[in-house]
Write an enzyme that holds these catalytic residues in place. Sequence first.
Site, PDB file in Angstrom:
ATOM      1  N   ASP A  49     -13.992  -0.242  31.029  1.00  0.00           N
ATOM      2  CA  ASP A  49     -13.479   0.591  29.933  1.00  0.00           C
ATOM      3  C   ASP A  49     -13.948   0.030  28.585  1.00  0.00           C
ATOM      4  O   ASP A  49     -13.766   0.663  27.543  1.00  0.00           O
ATOM      5  CB  ASP A  49     -11.959   0.779  30.001  1.00  0.00           C
ATOM      6  CG  ASP A  49     -11.172  -0.507  29.808  1.00  0.00           C
ATOM      7  OD1 ASP A  49     -11.792  -1.591  29.736  1.00  0.00           O
ATOM      8  OD2 ASP A  49      -9.923  -0.436  29.747  1.00  0.00           O
ATOM      9  N   GLU A 187      -9.789 -13.367  32.770  1.00  0.00           N
ATOM     10  CA  GLU A 187     -10.488 -13.243  31.479  1.00  0.00           C
ATOM     11  C   GLU A 187      -9.899 -14.193  30.438  1.00  0.00           C
ATOM     12  O   GLU A 187      -8.680 -14.243  30.233  1.00  0.00           O
ATOM     13  CB  GLU A 187     -10.383 -11.791  30.973  1.00  0.00           C
ATOM     14  CG  GLU A 187     -11.053 -11.608  29.616  1.00  0.00           C
ATOM     15  CD  GLU A 187     -11.246 -10.151  29.196  1.00  0.00           C
ATOM     16  OE1 GLU A 187     -10.924  -9.243  29.986  1.00  0.00           O
ATOM     17  OE2 GLU A 187     -11.725  -9.945  28.066  1.00  0.00           O
TER      18      GLU A 187
HETATM   19  O1  KIV Z   1     -13.994  -3.189  30.527  1.00  0.00           O
HETATM   20  C1  KIV Z   1     -14.503  -4.275  30.769  1.00  0.00           C
HETATM   21  O2  KIV Z   1     -15.708  -4.506  30.602  1.00  0.00           O
HETATM   22  C2  KIV Z   1     -13.626  -5.319  31.267  1.00  0.00           C
HETATM   23  C3  KIV Z   1     -14.091  -6.712  31.094  1.00  0.00           C
HETATM   24  C4  KIV Z   1     -14.046  -7.116  29.678  1.00  0.00           C
HETATM   25  C5  KIV Z   1     -13.293  -7.637  31.900  1.00  0.00           C
HETATM   26  O3  KIV Z   1     -12.567  -5.034  31.719  1.00  0.00           O
END
Ligand code: KIV
Length: 291
Positions: A49, A187
């Site tokens: 997202d 994360e």
């Molecule tokens: O949306 C994304 O790229 C993520 C990562 C930052 C973990 O959820």
Amino acid sequence: MNEARKKVTIMTLRGMKQRGEKAVYLTAYDYPLALLADRAGVDIILVGDSLAMTTLGYKTTLPVTMDEMISHAKAVVRAVQYAFVIGDMPYMSYQPSDRDAVLNAGRFIAEAGCDAVKLEGGARVASRIRAIVDAGIVVQGHLGLTPQNMGQLGGYRVQGRTQHGFEVLLADALAIQEAGVSSLLLEAMPPETAAAIKERLDIPVYGIGAGDKTDGQLVIIHDMLGLFEQFTPKFVKRYLNGGELICNAIQEYCGDVRAGRFPSPEHFYDIAGSEAEKILNSARESGAQRR
Ligand code: KIV
């Protein structure tokens, strides 16, 4: 490419963990970059997202909709032959109810053709995870800095820097493993915290900004290629100044068009001399009639 290369499945990822092989995990949001990531040998691709920010220009991940996510996930799936593709469940696609969670997770699988979905949160989303897993869908959990909860976390802040912080994360990790996640993404936390969580789990644990002890590494493709200039987190290693290279190329194009250097004869379509002559004559005749 390597003839023996096979499609990555959840079994492949479990085997890699058992053998201590690091999984390479990268985001992609569109056909051309997903094609290149897959060709380069990435094991897992996340249609994150984060595309809200990297690709659609929003300030946070929150505004991106399910329909937008599905459209990007479809483009990525069309490009990928080997990597395991995970669709990231956007804000409000699973928070309201177990039913919403199952229906929206199902769209990533049935409409877009993803291999799995990812969602953020710990014990409080355990029932959502259980419901999606009961629908036969592979789920990845996501703990630590979870951007959809940025308000509650007080911004983009590193997590798990205290014993209490670690204990909260571990309790969440155990709760979602129990609920059925097949892997976990951690994360923004110190390596010691991520390693201690990984030690207590059976599933593959991947990290983004979580040190070097996890079962694999995720980065955002726009960060590593230098295509997102708003900010660069500490954990990012930049492999290309893509923004600068692309901007230079476009400036060169602008210069060529303005100076008449482009297009030049090698870019022209051929026409037989006799046909060209006829076209010129007919243009002259119709010009004469108008006068
Ligand atoms: O949306 C994304 O790229 C993520 C990562 C930052 C973990 O959820």
